[in-house]
Design an enzyme around this catalytic site. Structure first.
Site, PDB file in Angstrom:
ATOM      1  N   GLY A  46       5.780  24.973 -19.279  1.00  0.00           N
ATOM      2  CA  GLY A  46       5.865  23.598 -19.730  1.00  0.00           C
ATOM      3  C   GLY A  46       5.737  22.655 -18.553  1.00  0.00           C
ATOM      4  O   GLY A  46       5.925  23.053 -17.397  1.00  0.00           O
ATOM      5  N   GLN A  51       6.831  14.888 -14.016  1.00  0.00           N
ATOM      6  CA  GLN A  51       6.617  15.889 -12.972  1.00  0.00           C
ATOM      7  C   GLN A  51       5.295  15.697 -12.239  1.00  0.00           C
ATOM      8  O   GLN A  51       5.110  16.235 -11.153  1.00  0.00           O
ATOM      9  CB  GLN A  51       6.674  17.296 -13.561  1.00  0.00           C
ATOM     10  N   CYS A  99      11.947  25.701 -12.396  1.00  0.00           N
ATOM     11  CA  CYS A  99      11.315  24.405 -12.619  1.00  0.00           C
ATOM     12  C   CYS A  99      10.219  24.191 -11.587  1.00  0.00           C
ATOM     13  O   CYS A  99      10.422  24.450 -10.398  1.00  0.00           O
ATOM     14  CB  CYS A  99      12.354  23.295 -12.511  1.00  0.00           C
ATOM     15  N   LEU A 100       9.086  23.701 -12.030  1.00  0.00           N
ATOM     16  CA  LEU A 100       7.974  23.431 -11.122  1.00  0.00           C
ATOM     17  C   LEU A 100       8.304  22.309 -10.135  1.00  0.00           C
ATOM     18  O   LEU A 100       7.669  22.205  -9.096  1.00  0.00           O
ATOM     19  CB  LEU A 100       6.715  23.094 -11.924  1.00  0.00           C
ATOM     20  N   HIS A 141      14.493  21.847 -21.639  1.00  0.00           N
ATOM     21  CA  HIS A 141      14.148  21.653 -20.233  1.00  0.00           C
ATOM     22  C   HIS A 141      13.163  20.487 -20.068  1.00  0.00           C
ATOM     23  O   HIS A 141      13.383  19.585 -19.258  1.00  0.00           O
ATOM     24  CB  HIS A 141      13.550  22.947 -19.676  1.00  0.00           C
ATOM     25  N   GLU A 142      12.096  20.498 -20.853  1.00  0.00           N
ATOM     26  CA  GLU A 142      11.078  19.448 -20.732  1.00  0.00           C
ATOM     27  C   GLU A 142      11.607  18.103 -21.220  1.00  0.00           C
ATOM     28  O   GLU A 142      11.313  17.065 -20.622  1.00  0.00           O
ATOM     29  CB  GLU A 142       9.799  19.848 -21.472  1.00  0.00           C
ATOM     30  N   HIS A 145      13.461  16.299 -18.567  1.00  0.00           N
ATOM     31  CA  HIS A 145      12.605  15.600 -17.597  1.00  0.00           C
ATOM     32  C   HIS A 145      12.306  14.169 -18.055  1.00  0.00           C
ATOM     33  O   HIS A 145      12.218  13.261 -17.229  1.00  0.00           O
ATOM     34  CB  HIS A 145      11.283  16.339 -17.391  1.00  0.00           C
TER      35      HIS A 145
END
Length: 188
Positions: A46, A51, A99-100, A141-142, A145
């Site tokens: 995702g 991000q 996480c990216l 999670h997304e 953000h």
């Protein structure tokens, strides 16, 4: 399509409430395609618009290991409902999250086992998804953000201290840091 640089923990856009999307046009479709390409290149499951430095309420997913939604999707202006997670210690084997925007690290985080998502698609049409298991984790999670949180912000105790130690060691936590999948090395 293009692979986009991913912001690292500390970029202000990652810690700010994202804005509602009002224009459903060709530029939005291009952005979504770029976000999908970046997710695959990272590799990730995702990616949220903050991000990649865009403070808009958009996230994409690429997760085939579920039957609740298309394997590849987008949520625009989402609303998310969850039941609070079960109390107790997170299971390191099944609840380790990455996480990216905090690349190369994984920490256990207790999340709700189920979530209900209501969002718009790329054309502005509303849809709903009920997610469970790891897919519910991705949605949470997304969605975080879009509200200015990175999963490490939710950690407590030793895990939080370790994440902050890594942040300091890697000199993260300040504006201007990013990495591009396929170009930048994530070696510490």
């Amino acid at each position: 399509m293009a692979i986009l640089p991913i912001c690292i923990y500390g970029q202000p856009v990652l810690h700010t409430l994202a804005e509602v999307v009002t224009e459903f046009d060709k530029e939005l479709h291009r952005l979504i395609a770029d976000m999908h390409e970046t997710t695959v290149a990272a590799p990730g499951v995702g990616l949220a618009a903050p991000q990649i430095g865009i403070g808009k309420r958009i996230f994409v997913w690429n997760y085939a290991d579920q039957d609740e939604a298309p394997a590849i999707g987008v949520a625009i202006n989402p609303e998310l409902w969850i039941i609070p997670p079960e109390p107790g210690q997170a299971d390191p084997e099944h609840e380790a999250e990455g996480c990216l925007s905090f690349p190369g690290e994984r920490f256990e985080l207790r999340r709700s086992a189920a979530a209900k998502l209501r969002a718009q698609d790329a054309d502005g049409k509303w849809f709903e998804i009920s997610a469970t298991g790891w897919f519910a984790r991705i949605m949470q999670h997304e969605y975080d953000h879009l509200n200015g949180y990175i999963y490490v912000d939710r950690l407590t105790g030793y895990a939080h201290n370790e994440a902050m130690r890594i942040k300091r060691k890697r000199n993260w936590g300040k504006p201007g840091l990013s990495w591009t999948p396929g170009i930048d090395s994530l070696e510490g």
